[in-house]
Enzyme design. Structure first.
Site, PDB file in Angstrom:
ATOM      1  N   CYS A 133       0.832  -1.203   0.000  1.00 25.00           N
ATOM      2  CA  CYS A 133       0.000   0.000   0.000  1.00 25.00           C
ATOM      3  C   CYS A 133       0.865   1.250   0.000  1.00 25.00           C
ATOM      4  CB  CYS A 133      -0.928  -0.020   1.214  1.00 25.00           C
ATOM      5  SG  CYS A 133      -1.965   1.447   1.348  1.00 25.00           S
ATOM      6  N   CYS A 136      -0.405   4.066   2.230  1.00 20.16           N
ATOM      7  CA  CYS A 136      -0.210   3.809   3.659  1.00 20.16           C
ATOM      8  C   CYS A 136       1.233   4.070   4.092  1.00 20.16           C
ATOM      9  CB  CYS A 136      -0.552   2.364   4.001  1.00 20.16           C
ATOM     10  SG  CYS A 136      -2.178   1.822   3.474  1.00 20.16           S
ATOM     11  N   ASP A 137       2.183   3.656   3.254  1.00 20.34           N
ATOM     12  CA  ASP A 137       3.582   3.610   3.685  1.00 20.34           C
ATOM     13  C   ASP A 137       4.531   4.485   2.891  1.00 20.34           C
ATOM     14  OD1 ASP A 137       2.804   1.650   5.550  1.00 20.34           O
ATOM     15  OD2 ASP A 137       3.039   0.064   4.048  1.00 20.34           O
TER      16      ASP A 137
END
Length: 333
Positions: A133, A136-137
């Site tokens: 992701c 997300c990261d």
């Protein structure tokens, strides 16, 4: 007992909830306790969902869909479905914390999960440089060199998004042509931070505590090499989340839930399926939403048929009682 239960909270689930709620069915939508909203919660700008000419962030789109569903009377439960029992006329859905729920109709719209490479160190280094992701990261890879694996729209989107943070992004694909749409390819090719590595597979991940490099193999020549990177983002597709219905619902050869024609009807009466869990071809938010519409309408017609059948049965029972009374009265007279 509920009239209808919807399992899944992506575009298919919430669209089904909107239609079911407007039909007065008061649906219960069970969303995941940790992944409510589906894969769009991990997506950046969505430009191809109708009604948003300027684009919209994935999480914002899902919030709007939930608000619309709740506006018409949908109850959203943040819990995890642990098992389902579709064997009877009344379907049973069990959750981890909220107990069991029953309804004559269920819409199964659990979507799909990120596909993994299956490499030995993939899980070990998950969260330590390996991710599925970018939204997300990506922030954690500022001024780093990273790699994205894949050849579809998701891979192009991940790579393009990651250039906001990383100094260099290698996009690795095992073939010499991409599956991604033309516009997504053009964006990626035009980005100076992205370098394409074709005909190449990742066969290993090196690093003690974090990702340090990748072991590569040329899919044409078999030649092996090593690529120094600090991060690896896997974008090679998704697998339908069907584990809850194995042994109950029929599946296709590709692992999706089998439905009749263009409908959402499964092999069990009263159970309907929608979204990516039945679609291994298009896999778009818009097609998932359309699929949710179909499922809600199919479920509404099914419930109406049950009500009609029940009314007819009650009428016949009443007529039989009247005939019995009349017969007794005639006998006495």
């Amino acid at each position: 007992m509920r009239q209808i239960i919807i399992i899944g909270s992506g575009p298919a689930g919430f669209t089904a909830a909107i239609y079911a709620a407007r039909a007065g069915l008061e649906p219960l939508l069970i969303a995941s306790s940790v992944e409510a909203g589906g894969e769009l919660m991990k997506t950046t700008e969505v430009e191809n969902f109708p009604g948003f000419p300027e684009g919209i962030q994935g999480p914002d789109l899902m919030t709007k869909l939930q608000e619309q569903a709740e506006k018409f009377g949908t109850e959203v439960l943040l819990d995890d479905v642990t098992s389902v029992d579709f064997s009877g006329d009344v379907k049973k859905v069990s959750t981890g914390y909220s107990g069991d729920f029953e309804a004559p109709a269920v819409i199964f719209s659990t979507g799909s999960a990120y596909r993994k490479l299956g490499l030995e160190d993939e899980e070990r280094l998950s969260g330590r440089g390996v991710s599925w992701c970018a939204t997300c990261d990506g922030f954690f890879f500022k001024k780093k060199t990273i790699a994205v694996i894949g050849g579809g729209d998701s891979a192009m989107e991940e790579a393009t998004f990651l250039t906001r943070f990383a100094d260099k992004v290698y996009l690795i694909h095992r073939k010499d042509t991409l599956r991604a749409s033309k516009i997504m390819q053009e964006r990626a090719f035009a980005n100076e931070k992205i370098e394409f590595v074709f005909n190449t597979a990742v066969v290993g991940i090196n690093g003690e505590n974090t990702v340090e490099s990748l072991k590569l193999e040329n899919t044409v020549t078999g030649e092996r090499s090593e690529l120094p990177v600090q991060g690896l983002f896997v974008a090679i597709g998704n697998d339908p989340r069907t584990h809850l219905v194995h042994g109950q619902l029929d599946l296709t050869t590709s692992g999706t839930i089998a439905v009749a024609g263009r409908s959402s009807k499964t092999n069990i009466a009263g159970v309907f399926a929608a979204g990516d869990v039945i679609d291994d071809t298009y896999r778009q938010a818009a097609t998932a939403a359309a699929s949710g519409t179909v499922a809600a309408l199919d479920a509404e017609h099914y419930l109406a048929g049950l009500a009609e059948a029940s009314a007819i049965a009650e009428l016949r029972e009443a007529e039989a009682e009247i005939e019995l009374v009349e017969s007794l009265q005639s006998t006495r007279s």
